[in-house]
Design an enzyme around this catalytic site. Structure first.
Site, PDB file in Angstrom:
ATOM      1  N   ASP A  21     -17.312  37.247 -58.884  1.00  0.00           N
ATOM      2  CA  ASP A  21     -18.593  37.257 -59.602  1.00  0.00           C
ATOM      3  C   ASP A  21     -18.499  37.876 -60.989  1.00  0.00           C
ATOM      4  OD1 ASP A  21     -19.697  36.126 -57.335  1.00  0.00           O
ATOM      5  OD2 ASP A  21     -20.329  38.065 -56.515  1.00  0.00           O
ATOM      6  N   GLY A  23     -18.033  36.316 -63.723  1.00  0.00           N
ATOM      7  CA  GLY A  23     -18.564  35.422 -64.758  1.00  0.00           C
ATOM      8  C   GLY A  23     -17.554  34.337 -65.110  1.00  0.00           C
ATOM      9  N   LYS A  24     -16.737  33.952 -64.130  1.00  0.00           N
ATOM     10  CA  LYS A  24     -15.697  32.932 -64.372  1.00  0.00           C
ATOM     11  C   LYS A  24     -16.329  31.594 -64.740  1.00  0.00           C
ATOM     12  CE  LYS A  24     -14.277  33.689 -60.175  1.00  0.00           C
ATOM     13  NZ  LYS A  24     -15.045  34.903 -59.820  1.00  0.00           N
ATOM     14  N   GLY A  25     -17.424  31.252 -64.017  1.00  0.00           N
ATOM     15  CA  GLY A  25     -18.056  29.955 -64.243  1.00  0.00           C
ATOM     16  C   GLY A  25     -18.465  29.777 -65.693  1.00  0.00           C
ATOM     17  N   LYS A  26     -19.035  30.827 -66.268  1.00  0.00           N
ATOM     18  CA  LYS A  26     -19.542  30.714 -67.640  1.00  0.00           C
ATOM     19  C   LYS A  26     -18.412  30.422 -68.634  1.00  0.00           C
ATOM     20  CE  LYS A  26     -21.330  33.331 -71.420  1.00  0.00           C
ATOM     21  NZ  LYS A  26     -21.751  34.611 -71.945  1.00  0.00           N
ATOM     22  N   ASN A  46     -17.393  29.750 -50.454  1.00  0.00           N
ATOM     23  CA  ASN A  46     -17.668  31.194 -50.591  1.00  0.00           C
ATOM     24  C   ASN A  46     -17.903  31.520 -52.068  1.00  0.00           C
ATOM     25  OD1 ASN A  46     -14.952  30.581 -51.049  1.00  0.00           O
ATOM     26  ND2 ASN A  46     -14.145  32.448 -50.139  1.00  0.00           N
ATOM     27  N   GLY A  48     -19.437  31.194 -55.790  1.00  0.00           N
ATOM     28  CA  GLY A  48     -20.713  30.795 -56.378  1.00  0.00           C
ATOM     29  C   GLY A  48     -20.588  31.043 -57.868  1.00  0.00           C
ATOM     30  N   HIS A  49     -20.476  29.987 -58.640  1.00  0.00           N
ATOM     31  CA  HIS A  49     -20.224  30.115 -60.077  1.00  0.00           C
ATOM     32  C   HIS A  49     -21.460  29.636 -60.831  1.00  0.00           C
ATOM     33  CE1 HIS A  49     -15.603  29.842 -59.246  1.00  0.00           C
ATOM     34  NE2 HIS A  49     -16.188  30.862 -58.660  1.00  0.00           N
ATOM     35  N   GLN A 232     -13.082  33.696 -56.519  1.00  0.00           N
ATOM     36  CA  GLN A 232     -13.012  35.085 -56.068  1.00  0.00           C
ATOM     37  C   GLN A 232     -12.350  35.952 -57.152  1.00  0.00           C
ATOM     38  OE1 GLN A 232     -11.989  32.489 -53.523  1.00  0.00           O
ATOM     39  NE2 GLN A 232     -14.187  32.505 -53.301  1.00  0.00           N
ATOM     40  N   THR A 308     -24.041  33.032 -53.931  1.00  0.00           N
ATOM     41  CA  THR A 308     -23.874  32.224 -52.722  1.00  0.00           C
ATOM     42  C   THR A 308     -24.813  32.682 -51.617  1.00  0.00           C
ATOM     43  OG1 THR A 308     -21.595  31.725 -53.271  1.00  0.00           O
ATOM     44  CG2 THR A 308     -22.172  31.548 -50.945  1.00  0.00           C
ATOM     45  N   LEU A 340     -21.364  42.721 -71.278  1.00  0.00           N
ATOM     46  CA  LEU A 340     -21.427  43.942 -72.093  1.00  0.00           C
ATOM     47  C   LEU A 340     -22.882  44.334 -72.319  1.00  0.00           C
ATOM     48  CD1 LEU A 340     -19.438  45.822 -73.677  1.00  0.00           C
ATOM     49  CD2 LEU A 340     -20.029  44.501 -75.713  1.00  0.00           C
TER      50      LEU A 340
HETATM   51  P1  GDP Z   1     -18.471  33.891 -61.048  1.00  0.00           P
HETATM   52  O1  GDP Z   1     -18.501  33.775 -59.567  1.00  0.00           O
HETATM   53  O2  GDP Z   1     -17.315  34.704 -61.535  1.00  0.00           O
HETATM   54  O3  GDP Z   1     -18.576  32.582 -61.769  1.00  0.00           O
HETATM   55  O4  GDP Z   1     -19.780  34.727 -61.448  1.00  0.00           O
HETATM   56  P2  GDP Z   1     -21.261  34.540 -60.832  1.00  0.00           P
HETATM   57  O5  GDP Z   1     -21.867  33.306 -61.370  1.00  0.00           O
HETATM   58  O6  GDP Z   1     -21.249  34.712 -59.361  1.00  0.00           O
HETATM   59  O7  GDP Z   1     -21.977  35.842 -61.390  1.00  0.00           O
HETATM   60  C1  GDP Z   1     -22.000  36.139 -62.752  1.00  0.00           C
HETATM   61  C2  GDP Z   1     -23.473  36.264 -63.181  1.00  0.00           C
HETATM   62  O8  GDP Z   1     -23.532  36.880 -64.445  1.00  0.00           O
HETATM   63  C3  GDP Z   1     -24.156  34.930 -63.344  1.00  0.00           C
HETATM   64  O9  GDP Z   1     -25.512  35.077 -63.005  1.00  0.00           O
HETATM   65  C4  GDP Z   1     -24.015  34.622 -64.840  1.00  0.00           C
HETATM   66  O10 GDP Z   1     -25.063  33.792 -65.332  1.00  0.00           O
HETATM   67  C5  GDP Z   1     -24.125  36.008 -65.411  1.00  0.00           C
HETATM   68  N1  GDP Z   1     -23.363  36.241 -66.651  1.00  0.00           N
HETATM   69  C6  GDP Z   1     -22.136  35.784 -66.991  1.00  0.00           C
HETATM   70  N2  GDP Z   1     -21.742  36.305 -68.162  1.00  0.00           N
HETATM   71  C7  GDP Z   1     -22.744  37.124 -68.571  1.00  0.00           C
HETATM   72  C8  GDP Z   1     -22.924  37.996 -69.699  1.00  0.00           C
HETATM   73  O11 GDP Z   1     -22.071  38.141 -70.562  1.00  0.00           O
HETATM   74  N3  GDP Z   1     -24.107  38.695 -69.756  1.00  0.00           N
HETATM   75  C9  GDP Z   1     -25.072  38.594 -68.799  1.00  0.00           C
HETATM   76  N4  GDP Z   1     -26.175  39.332 -68.918  1.00  0.00           N
HETATM   77  N5  GDP Z   1     -24.930  37.794 -67.732  1.00  0.00           N
HETATM   78  C10 GDP Z   1     -23.783  37.076 -67.618  1.00  0.00           C
HETATM   79  P1  IMO Z   2     -16.705  33.914 -56.676  1.00  0.00           P
HETATM   80  O1  IMO Z   2     -15.748  32.763 -56.861  1.00  0.00           O
HETATM   81  C1  IMO Z   2     -17.750  37.624 -54.672  1.00  0.00           C
HETATM   82  C2  IMO Z   2     -16.187  38.208 -50.637  1.00  0.00           C
HETATM   83  C3  IMO Z   2     -17.247  38.295 -49.560  1.00  0.00           C
HETATM   84  C4  IMO Z   2     -16.556  39.252 -48.601  1.00  0.00           C
HETATM   85  C5  IMO Z   2     -15.105  38.798 -48.675  1.00  0.00           C
HETATM   86  C6  IMO Z   2     -14.700  37.830 -47.584  1.00  0.00           C
HETATM   87  O2  IMO Z   2     -18.129  33.550 -56.815  1.00  0.00           O
HETATM   88  O3  IMO Z   2     -16.288  35.074 -57.496  1.00  0.00           O
HETATM   89  P2  IMO Z   2     -15.194  35.237 -47.227  1.00  0.00           P
HETATM   90  O4  IMO Z   2     -16.498  34.520 -47.062  1.00  0.00           O
HETATM   91  O5  IMO Z   2     -14.365  34.762 -48.350  1.00  0.00           O
HETATM   92  O6  IMO Z   2     -14.414  35.310 -45.935  1.00  0.00           O
HETATM   93  O7  IMO Z   2     -15.631  36.764 -47.532  1.00  0.00           O
HETATM   94  O8  IMO Z   2     -14.952  38.165 -49.930  1.00  0.00           O
HETATM   95  N1  IMO Z   2     -16.246  36.990 -51.491  1.00  0.00           N
HETATM   96  C7  IMO Z   2     -16.757  36.988 -52.722  1.00  0.00           C
HETATM   97  N2  IMO Z   2     -17.367  37.961 -53.423  1.00  0.00           N
HETATM   98  N3  IMO Z   2     -17.516  36.421 -55.239  1.00  0.00           N
HETATM   99  C8  IMO Z   2     -16.881  35.447 -54.548  1.00  0.00           C
HETATM  100  O9  IMO Z   2     -16.520  34.268 -55.114  1.00  0.00           O
HETATM  101  C9  IMO Z   2     -16.500  35.694 -53.218  1.00  0.00           C
HETATM  102  N4  IMO Z   2     -15.893  34.959 -52.270  1.00  0.00           N
HETATM  103  C10 IMO Z   2     -15.728  35.773 -51.223  1.00  0.00           C
HETATM  104  O10 IMO Z   2     -18.448  38.825 -50.074  1.00  0.00           O
HETATM  105  O11 IMO Z   2     -16.625  40.567 -49.116  1.00  0.00           O
HETATM  106 MG    MG Z   3     -19.729  34.195 -57.953  1.00  0.00          MG
END
Ligand code: GDP
Ligand code: IMO
Ligand code: MG
Length: 417
Positions: A21, A23-26, A46, A48-49, A232, A308, A340
């Protein structure tokens, strides 16, 4: 700015450096414009981007985040475990937004199919762990552990099985379901699973690539560029993470290359993504976890709820030893320091810089900037203390922060030359 983007070269990976989480998706969405092929390698739904484009928010669980860009080839690699109804739903949601990706999707024949039965086993195992120890792993209950167990146990069903004649596919599915029922004592629903496979076959059968690595290599030798979207984060890696509170796949660059079948020497850059602070969702150690009041503040400012599962994320401060570990394991060439802006109101920002002999964190207090950085796109426009904060990360890790996130939107990013 063009310099840094062209210096990334034709094969770039984006890898999470904390507990996911980051911020890889962005950043994948932002870079995707410059690449021909965008590929997910490992893990499943698992992940969620989240991507924010204008007023529209998209969350991808299986498709790579770059798929919003028209014309890009989108790959699901051999290292993945794919829940087909989730994939079909993502494809359908995009279609409603007038983005059709089926004809530009390749799915590795070796990728594993994650059944609803795996999700049921995951939920059951979490309950059992919670009963036994008072706490589960806190999985996403998306069936990841059980699907990878079938894979490594060599009993799994792969995407290639969708191409079998109807009767053979049915037999393979029933054998797998019997195996799951015997092993875990759960009820399965063969009719529903069959229906799911049939629907996927009719839409995606032609998109299954028999030799995905060769296909990728051939495209790369014709000059096509590849952007690899990690899932992850390093600290959730099955080997190098905070075991057993990890996921079941290799989340490092090694896992990503293995999951796609790309030779390591083809990689030209590897971007580590880390928040300017730190979060974790699920159980397990978190040395720099903040006190409740700070957690609540960071969670509200950063919108720290799982993409997710919607679970509130645990929040804390940056831990430089973890970033250094990620840099060692992945050979990060650049950082994307994200969010930041979430620290804008902190008067003083604690950073974990090491561990003391008694196992507690050694802290350094960095001065805050108490000014808005939201939406800033030039490093020089950041408040001095925000610049110093980023420079401190660079000095301590030896990796340049080429990208700095200042908001969730696509354009809210500093890209440094
Ligand atoms: P990922 O799993 O690594 O793709 O990240 P997630 O999408 O699960 O969580 C990152 C969250 O932070 C999302 O809601 C993005 O929209 C948000 N995000 C990403 N980069 C930034 C940033 O620079 N600033 C802020 N405020 N939010 C961000
Ligand atoms: P992204 O790609 C954050 C965490 C779960 C749990 C552990 C094992 O969005 O960064 P699993 O369902 O994989 O067996 O759960 O890993 N987890 C994540 N936490 N971002 C993710 O993916 C995750 N994928 C799994 O919360 O702690
Ligand atoms: Mg995520």
């Amino acid at each position: 700015m063009q310099n840094i983007l062209s210096s990334l070269g034709p094969v770039t990976a984006v890898i999470g450096a904390q507990w996911g989480d980051e911020g890889k998706g962005k950043v994948v969405d932002m870079l995707a414009e410059r690449y021909d092929i965008i590929a997910r390698a490992c893990g499943g739904a698992n992940a969620g981007h989240t991507i924010v484009v204008g007023a529209q928010k998209h969350v991808f669980h299986l498709l790579p985040s770059g798929c919003l860009h028209p014309g890009k080839t989108v790959v699901l690699g051999s290292g993945m475990v794919i829940h087909l109804p989730t994939l079909l739903e993502e494809i359908q949601t995009l279609k409603q937004a007038r983005i059709d990706i089926v004809d530009r999707l390749w799915i590795a024949a070796n990728a594993h199919i994650l059944l609803d039965a795996h999700k049921a086993v995951d939920a059951r195992q979490e309950e059992q762990r919670a009963q036994a120890t008072g706490e589960g792993i806190g999985t996403t209950k998306r069936g990841i552990g059980p699907a990878y167990m079938e894979k490594t146990g060599r009993t799994g069903l792969r995407m290639e099985s969708l191409l079998l004649p109807e009767k053979s596919l049915q037999e393979a599915l029933h054998t797998q379901l019997r195996h799951i029922e015997e092993l875990y004592g759960i009820q399965t629903d063969a009719n529903m699973e069959e229906q799911n496979l049939r629907e996927a076959r009719s839409l995606l059968g032609k998109r299954i690539s028999h030799d995905a690595p060769a296909h990728l290599a051939a495209n790369m030798s014709q000059g096509k560029s590849v952007l690899i979207e990690g899932a992850q984060g390093v600290l959730l890696d099955i080997d190098h993470g905070t075991y057993p509170y990890v996921t079941s796949s290799a989340t490092t660059i090694a896992g990503a290359l293995q999951g796609l079948g790309i030779a390591p020497q083809k990689l030209t850059s590897c971007i580590g993504v880390a928040k300017a602070y730190c979060t974790r969702v699920g159980a397990g150690t978190f040395a720099t976890e903040a006190d409740e009041e700070c957690q609540n503040r960071l969670r509200e400012r950063g919108g720290e709820y799982g993409a997710t599962t919607g679970r509130p994320r645990r929040c804390g401060w940056l831990h430089l030893p973890d970033l250094n570990k990620g840099a060692i394991l992945n050979g990060f060439t650049h950082w994307n320091i994200t969010k930041l802006d979430v620290l804008d109101k902190e008067e003083s920002i604690p950073v974990g810089v090491g561990m003391q002999d008694d196992g507690t964190v050694q802290w350094k207090q960095m001065p805050g900037w108490c000014e808005s950085t939201a939406g800033i796109t030039l490093f020089e426009d950041l408040p001095t203390n925000a610049q110093s904060y980023v420079r401190f990360i660079e000095e301590q890790t030896g990796v340049p922060a080429a990208f700095i996130g200042t908001g969730p939107k696509r354009e809210e990013m500093i890209t440094r030359a």
